[in-house]
Design a protein around this motif. Sequence first.
Motif, mmCIF file in Angstrom:
data_model
loop_
_atom_site.group_PDB
_atom_site.id
_atom_site.type_symbol
_atom_site.label_atom_id
_atom_site.label_comp_id
_atom_site.label_asym_id
_atom_site.label_seq_id
_atom_site.Cartn_x
_atom_site.Cartn_y
_atom_site.Cartn_z
ATOM 1 N N VAL A 175 0.856 -1.183 0.000
ATOM 2 C CA VAL A 175 0.000 0.000 0.000
ATOM 3 C C VAL A 175 0.895 1.236 0.000
ATOM 4 O O VAL A 175 1.703 1.424 0.909
ATOM 5 N N THR A 176 0.754 2.051 -1.032
ATOM 6 C CA THR A 176 1.529 3.281 -1.142
ATOM 7 C C THR A 176 0.680 4.451 -0.664
ATOM 8 O O THR A 176 -0.465 4.619 -1.114
ATOM 9 N N VAL A 177 1.234 5.233 0.239
ATOM 10 C CA VAL A 177 0.503 6.346 0.847
ATOM 11 C C VAL A 177 1.274 7.633 0.608
ATOM 12 O O VAL A 177 2.470 7.715 0.890
ATOM 13 N N ASP A 178 0.578 8.634 0.096
ATOM 14 C CA ASP A 178 1.190 9.949 -0.067
ATOM 15 C C ASP A 178 0.275 10.988 0.552
ATOM 16 O O ASP A 178 -0.946 10.968 0.324
ATOM 17 N N ALA A 179 0.834 11.866 1.357
ATOM 18 C CA ALA A 179 0.077 12.941 1.989
ATOM 19 C C ALA A 179 0.727 14.257 1.594
ATOM 20 O O ALA A 179 1.731 14.658 2.168
ATOM 21 N N ALA A 180 0.154 14.913 0.602
ATOM 22 C CA ALA A 180 0.709 16.165 0.080
ATOM 23 C C ALA A 180 -0.077 17.332 0.655
ATOM 24 O O ALA A 180 -1.292 17.461 0.412
ATOM 25 N N VAL A 181 0.601 18.177 1.410
ATOM 26 C CA VAL A 181 -0.032 19.358 2.009
ATOM 27 C C VAL A 181 0.349 20.588 1.184
ATOM 28 O O VAL A 181 1.545 20.857 0.992
ATOM 29 N N VAL A 182 -0.654 21.302 0.700
ATOM 30 C CA VAL A 182 -0.403 22.494 -0.119
ATOM 31 C C VAL A 182 -1.146 23.685 0.467
ATOM 32 O O VAL A 182 -2.190 23.535 1.117
ATOM 33 N N THR A 183 -0.604 24.869 0.231
ATOM 34 C CA THR A 183 -1.230 26.116 0.677
ATOM 35 C C THR A 183 -1.552 26.956 -0.549
ATOM 36 O O THR A 183 -0.682 27.189 -1.400
ATOM 37 N N PHE A 240 -8.174 11.187 -1.204
ATOM 38 C CA PHE A 240 -9.115 11.741 -0.241
ATOM 39 C C PHE A 240 -8.616 13.113 0.221
ATOM 40 O O PHE A 240 -7.567 13.211 0.861
ATOM 41 N N PRO A 241 -9.352 14.202 -0.097
ATOM 42 C CA PRO A 241 -8.933 15.543 0.324
ATOM 43 C C PRO A 241 -9.409 15.843 1.747
ATOM 44 O O PRO A 241 -10.501 15.428 2.153
ATOM 45 N N SER A 242 -8.594 16.559 2.474
ATOM 46 C CA SER A 242 -8.944 16.890 3.858
ATOM 47 C C SER A 242 -9.974 18.006 3.935
ATOM 48 O O SER A 242 -10.679 18.141 4.945
ATOM 49 N N GLY A 243 -10.051 18.823 2.870
ATOM 50 C CA GLY A 243 -10.791 20.071 2.963
ATOM 51 C C GLY A 243 -9.824 21.176 3.333
ATOM 52 O O GLY A 243 -8.730 20.913 3.841
ATOM 53 N N LYS A 244 -10.212 22.433 3.069
ATOM 54 C CA LYS A 244 -9.291 23.548 3.262
ATOM 55 C C LYS A 244 -9.486 24.213 4.626
ATOM 56 O O LYS A 244 -10.615 24.407 5.084
ATOM 57 N N TYR A 245 -8.348 24.565 5.236
ATOM 58 C CA TYR A 245 -8.338 25.234 6.542
ATOM 59 C C TYR A 245 -7.267 26.327 6.501
ATOM 60 O O TYR A 245 -6.234 26.180 5.853
ATOM 61 N N TYR A 246 -7.530 27.405 7.212
ATOM 62 C CA TYR A 246 -6.568 28.502 7.219
ATOM 63 C C TYR A 246 -5.273 28.080 7.891
ATOM 64 O O TYR A 246 -5.267 27.437 8.937
ATOM 65 N N LYS A 247 -4.186 28.467 7.241
ATOM 66 C CA LYS A 247 -2.863 28.147 7.743
ATOM 67 C C LYS A 247 -2.663 28.742 9.130
ATOM 68 O O LYS A 247 -2.999 29.905 9.375
ATOM 69 N N GLY A 248 -2.132 27.972 10.036
ATOM 70 C CA GLY A 248 -1.933 28.406 11.403
ATOM 71 C C GLY A 248 -3.005 27.914 12.338
ATOM 72 O O GLY A 248 -2.793 27.833 13.551
ATOM 73 N N ASN A 249 -4.161 27.549 11.772
ATOM 74 C CA ASN A 249 -5.253 27.043 12.610
ATOM 75 C C ASN A 249 -5.186 25.528 12.811
ATOM 76 O O ASN A 249 -5.785 24.999 13.751
ATOM 77 N N VAL A 250 -4.476 24.848 11.908
ATOM 78 C CA VAL A 250 -4.378 23.387 11.999
ATOM 79 C C VAL A 250 -2.939 22.970 11.712
ATOM 80 O O VAL A 250 -2.191 23.677 11.022
ATOM 81 N N SER A 251 -2.570 21.808 12.255
ATOM 82 C CA SER A 251 -1.260 21.237 11.952
ATOM 83 C C SER A 251 -1.388 20.295 10.762
ATOM 84 O O SER A 251 -2.503 19.922 10.351
ATOM 85 N N GLU A 252 -0.258 19.870 10.218
ATOM 86 C CA GLU A 252 -0.295 18.920 9.107
ATOM 87 C C GLU A 252 -0.896 17.586 9.545
ATOM 88 O O GLU A 252 -1.618 16.938 8.773
ATOM 89 N N SER A 253 -0.609 17.189 10.779
ATOM 90 C CA SER A 253 -1.173 15.930 11.286
ATOM 91 C C SER A 253 -2.689 16.011 11.371
ATOM 92 O O SER A 253 -3.402 15.034 11.073
ATOM 93 N N GLU A 254 -3.205 17.171 11.770
ATOM 94 C CA GLU A 254 -4.664 17.326 11.839
ATOM 95 C C GLU A 254 -5.279 17.262 10.453
ATOM 96 O O GLU A 254 -6.362 16.684 10.268
#
Length: 430
Positions: A242-250, A278-292
């Motif tokens: 199982v290949t997993v990629d978690a790309a966080v973009v701003t 699966f997209p996490s949905g958008k959140y303002y930077k500083g309000n959430v961590s990458e893990s969240e």
Amino acid sequence: MTRIILSLLFGLFFCTNLSAEVYSTDATLVSQDDNIITVRSSAVADKKKDAALLAAKSAFHTLFHAGIEGVKDGTPMVAVERNDYDYRFFSESRYINYITSEVKTVGDKKVGNKVRVTVQLSINVKSLIADLQHNNMSISPSWGVASAKKSTSALNPTIVIVPGLKASKGSDFQAMLEAIDASEAKKYALDKMTGEFTKKGYKTRNFVSQLRNSKKDEMMRTESQSDINTMIVQQLPGDIIVTVDAAVVTDANNQMECQLSISAVESQTNGNLASATFPSGKYYKGNVSESELVDYAFKKIKADFFNQIKTSFEAMVSQGREVYVDMTISNSIDDWDFDQDSPSTGDNFKDVLDEWLRSHAQNSVYDMSNNTDKYIHMTVNIPLWNVERGRSYTLSNFSSDLKKFLKTQLGDGYKASVTAQGQKLEIMIQ
């Protein structure tokens, strides 16, 4: 008779401290008749009655997890152990329902300040298998159960979870390790995905620990020209990768989002089982961590995704792995070809090859119609499980068996060189 057995064993049960029980594997076959097997089993305890009860339980424990010589070639009945089933089976005395005769004490002797007791009992294995099936236990296919294709260890496969990589970052195991170290989200996603599979009853491999602890140079070589999927297939000890990629973009509005991409392939052939993003949905930077953000993306994963992996793998177990085999004759050979008789046996080569493929293909599914005197192309569905031996059957096993067959047909005058490339075998007769 049943009431006597129940009374005896329940009495023994309440006198025993379950938390201290250690089952033995000292069980031997006395006789078997259709669905009933009679066995002798021994165990050691402080008191004779406790040892007798433990010996009776040990007979079942051995049958489940170690196998009894003479019963289905000594293959364990259970392919994948589940502690919750064992706990209920023994602590709730459910095993009593499958004993068909009086539990007899046939021997006892002192072992230090303890006593070893040997008992003889008969077990209804047909009813026992029915209970295992009812509880969705994985039954070893060598037991010949009709639904064994849905209950082999292959259907409770080992999962290896690896990070996804961009082509520019390289395609070796060192690049994987660097990718994990460089991304909080990716490392957290790997751990999270491992936990998800574990909760669903799969066996998993800790890939990060494997990388960090490995002392094999080939696991960390950076000069390899193999693509990442080929390397994984060859070197990771698992059934499904199982290949997993978690790309966080701003984005331009200072909003962050994690795109969680997951794909699953069967390790031997690299055959695709499932893939989704699966997209996490958008959140303002500083309000959430990458893990969240990774957590939010994981909440979008539906059970259907895991069911798709299971269903695809079940289909592969039922139908076999499709493998391509190309067999050619070297230009240096001018005194023999595939249309002639085998040099060693005198049988027509294509006829005996056809018969060999028929006997080794899953459900006899194969094709070798595309052939000439110098070339044979074959597609073969090979099984994932060797029923006779009660263990998995890999591409390496198939390749080895094919080489042995060719040696018997070609004799000492010719040699078959076999090269494996993922889902394909290249064979050169020299």
